[in-house]
Design a protein around this motif. Structure first.
Motif, PDB file in Angstrom:
ATOM      1  N   TRP A  56      23.868  53.235  37.673  1.00  0.00           N
ATOM      2  CA  TRP A  56      23.494  52.380  38.801  1.00  0.00           C
ATOM      3  C   TRP A  56      24.274  51.075  38.798  1.00  0.00           C
ATOM      4  O   TRP A  56      24.524  50.491  39.847  1.00  0.00           O
ATOM      5  CB  TRP A  56      21.987  52.113  38.796  1.00  0.00           C
ATOM      6  CG  TRP A  56      21.526  51.315  37.612  1.00  0.00           C
ATOM      7  CD1 TRP A  56      21.050  51.805  36.429  1.00  0.00           C
ATOM      8  CD2 TRP A  56      21.521  49.899  37.485  1.00  0.00           C
ATOM      9  NE1 TRP A  56      20.752  50.774  35.575  1.00  0.00           N
ATOM     10  CE2 TRP A  56      21.038  49.580  36.203  1.00  0.00           C
ATOM     11  CE3 TRP A  56      21.886  48.847  38.328  1.00  0.00           C
ATOM     12  CZ2 TRP A  56      20.910  48.279  35.739  1.00  0.00           C
ATOM     13  CZ3 TRP A  56      21.761  47.541  37.862  1.00  0.00           C
ATOM     14  CH2 TRP A  56      21.270  47.278  36.595  1.00  0.00           C
ATOM     15  N   TRP A  57      24.683  50.596  37.627  1.00  0.00           N
ATOM     16  CA  TRP A  57      25.343  49.295  37.499  1.00  0.00           C
ATOM     17  C   TRP A  57      26.746  49.277  38.097  1.00  0.00           C
ATOM     18  O   TRP A  57      27.248  48.219  38.442  1.00  0.00           O
ATOM     19  CB  TRP A  57      25.405  48.868  36.024  1.00  0.00           C
ATOM     20  CG  TRP A  57      26.135  49.865  35.169  1.00  0.00           C
ATOM     21  CD1 TRP A  57      27.477  49.909  34.921  1.00  0.00           C
ATOM     22  CD2 TRP A  57      25.566  50.970  34.476  1.00  0.00           C
ATOM     23  NE1 TRP A  57      27.781  50.977  34.125  1.00  0.00           N
ATOM     24  CE2 TRP A  57      26.619  51.643  33.835  1.00  0.00           C
ATOM     25  CE3 TRP A  57      24.274  51.457  34.342  1.00  0.00           C
ATOM     26  CZ2 TRP A  57      26.415  52.787  33.058  1.00  0.00           C
ATOM     27  CZ3 TRP A  57      24.075  52.590  33.569  1.00  0.00           C
ATOM     28  CH2 TRP A  57      25.137  53.239  32.935  1.00  0.00           C
ATOM     29  N   ASN A  58      27.417  50.426  38.202  1.00  0.00           N
ATOM     30  CA  ASN A  58      28.768  50.425  38.759  1.00  0.00           C
ATOM     31  C   ASN A  58      28.889  51.339  39.975  1.00  0.00           C
ATOM     32  O   ASN A  58      29.973  51.762  40.337  1.00  0.00           O
ATOM     33  CB  ASN A  58      29.809  50.781  37.702  1.00  0.00           C
ATOM     34  CG  ASN A  58      29.613  52.149  37.088  1.00  0.00           C
ATOM     35  OD1 ASN A  58      28.707  52.882  37.437  1.00  0.00           O
ATOM     36  ND2 ASN A  58      30.471  52.478  36.142  1.00  0.00           N
ATOM     37  N   ALA A  66      25.994  46.091  48.226  1.00  0.00           N
ATOM     38  CA  ALA A  66      25.890  45.986  46.770  1.00  0.00           C
ATOM     39  C   ALA A  66      25.101  44.752  46.342  1.00  0.00           C
ATOM     40  O   ALA A  66      25.104  44.388  45.172  1.00  0.00           O
ATOM     41  CB  ALA A  66      27.284  45.965  46.150  1.00  0.00           C
ATOM     42  N   HIS A  67      24.410  44.109  47.296  1.00  0.00           N
ATOM     43  CA  HIS A  67      23.601  42.933  46.976  1.00  0.00           C
ATOM     44  C   HIS A  67      22.601  43.277  45.866  1.00  0.00           C
ATOM     45  O   HIS A  67      21.906  44.273  45.926  1.00  0.00           O
ATOM     46  CB  HIS A  67      22.859  42.442  48.218  1.00  0.00           C
ATOM     47  CG  HIS A  67      21.994  41.251  47.949  1.00  0.00           C
ATOM     48  ND1 HIS A  67      22.523  39.994  47.762  1.00  0.00           N
ATOM     49  CD2 HIS A  67      20.656  41.128  47.800  1.00  0.00           C
ATOM     50  CE1 HIS A  67      21.535  39.145  47.517  1.00  0.00           C
ATOM     51  NE2 HIS A  67      20.391  39.817  47.539  1.00  0.00           N
ATOM     52  N   ARG A  89      33.461  44.775  40.265  1.00  0.00           N
ATOM     53  CA  ARG A  89      33.240  45.261  41.631  1.00  0.00           C
ATOM     54  C   ARG A  89      34.380  44.858  42.572  1.00  0.00           C
ATOM     55  O   ARG A  89      34.850  45.668  43.369  1.00  0.00           O
ATOM     56  CB  ARG A  89      31.896  44.740  42.152  1.00  0.00           C
ATOM     57  CG  ARG A  89      31.393  45.482  43.355  1.00  0.00           C
ATOM     58  CD  ARG A  89      29.915  45.212  43.620  1.00  0.00           C
ATOM     59  NE  ARG A  89      29.051  45.659  42.547  1.00  0.00           N
ATOM     60  CZ  ARG A  89      28.676  46.920  42.355  1.00  0.00           C
ATOM     61  NH1 ARG A  89      29.087  47.861  43.167  1.00  0.00           N
ATOM     62  NH2 ARG A  89      27.869  47.232  41.350  1.00  0.00           N
ATOM     63  N   SER A  90      34.873  43.637  42.499  1.00  0.00           N
ATOM     64  CA  SER A  90      35.933  43.224  43.434  1.00  0.00           C
ATOM     65  C   SER A  90      37.244  43.945  43.149  1.00  0.00           C
ATOM     66  O   SER A  90      37.979  44.270  44.079  1.00  0.00           O
ATOM     67  CB  SER A  90      36.114  41.712  43.463  1.00  0.00           C
ATOM     68  OG  SER A  90      36.278  41.192  42.185  1.00  0.00           O
ATOM     69  N   ILE A  91      37.547  44.225  41.889  1.00  0.00           N
ATOM     70  CA  ILE A  91      38.754  44.999  41.564  1.00  0.00           C
ATOM     71  C   ILE A  91      38.614  46.405  42.130  1.00  0.00           C
ATOM     72  O   ILE A  91      39.544  46.937  42.748  1.00  0.00           O
ATOM     73  CB  ILE A  91      39.004  45.025  40.041  1.00  0.00           C
ATOM     74  CG1 ILE A  91      39.452  43.647  39.556  1.00  0.00           C
ATOM     75  CG2 ILE A  91      40.026  46.094  39.667  1.00  0.00           C
ATOM     76  CD1 ILE A  91      39.571  43.519  38.047  1.00  0.00           C
TER      77      ILE A  91
END
Length: 142
Positions: A56-58, A66-67, A89-91
């Motif tokens: 769930w974390w990724n 993804a809030h 997440r941004s990568i």
């Protein structure tokens, strides 16, 4: 009628491995023989499941929202106290997988971490947000 029965048998055999996983289950990437060499590899990844650990974390919800999910995590093998997987997440949203070297995180071993496990740490809060037992090669124990 024989052709229809054959098709049903083929489809049933194809779908037999598609059983649902329990909620919160860790999904390792496809394992490759010999992937459990000691230390990080030249590709910038550590031993363990190819592609890293999924949970769930990724993940990104189908809605795309993804809030409330961590922006960055590391997976630490508690046998070695080494970072064995990382997620930013941004990568990932920019279209490339996160390498361990992309995440600047210094491991501070904690005696409360479960032994023979991988702990997932939110790098913003430095809190363990998930953990699961692994074998010596880093594969999750089911």
């Amino acid at each position: 009628m024989t052709g229809a029965l054959t098709l049903v048998a083929i489809l049933a055999g194809t779908l037999s491995g598609c059983a649902a996983q329990p909620t919160g289950a860790v999904q390792p990437g496809p394992a490759q023989a010999g992937s459990a060499a000691a230390g990080p590899t030249d590709a910038g990844r550590a031993p363990g499941p190819v592609g890293g650990y999924e949970g769930w974390w990724n993940s990104t919800p189908a809605s795309g929202d993804a809030h409330g999910l961590p922006a960055e995590t590391v997976a630490i093998n508690t046998r070695t106290n080494q970072v064995v997987d990382a997620f930013n997440r941004s990568i990932n949203e920019a279209g490339r997988p996160t390498k361990i070297s992309d995440v600047d995180y210094i491991v501070t071993p904690d005696p409360s971490w479960p032994k023979d496990s991988v702990v997932i740490i939110d790098t913003t809060t430095r809190q363990v947000i998930a953990d699961f037992r692994v074998d010596a090669a880093g594969e999750p124990i089911r």
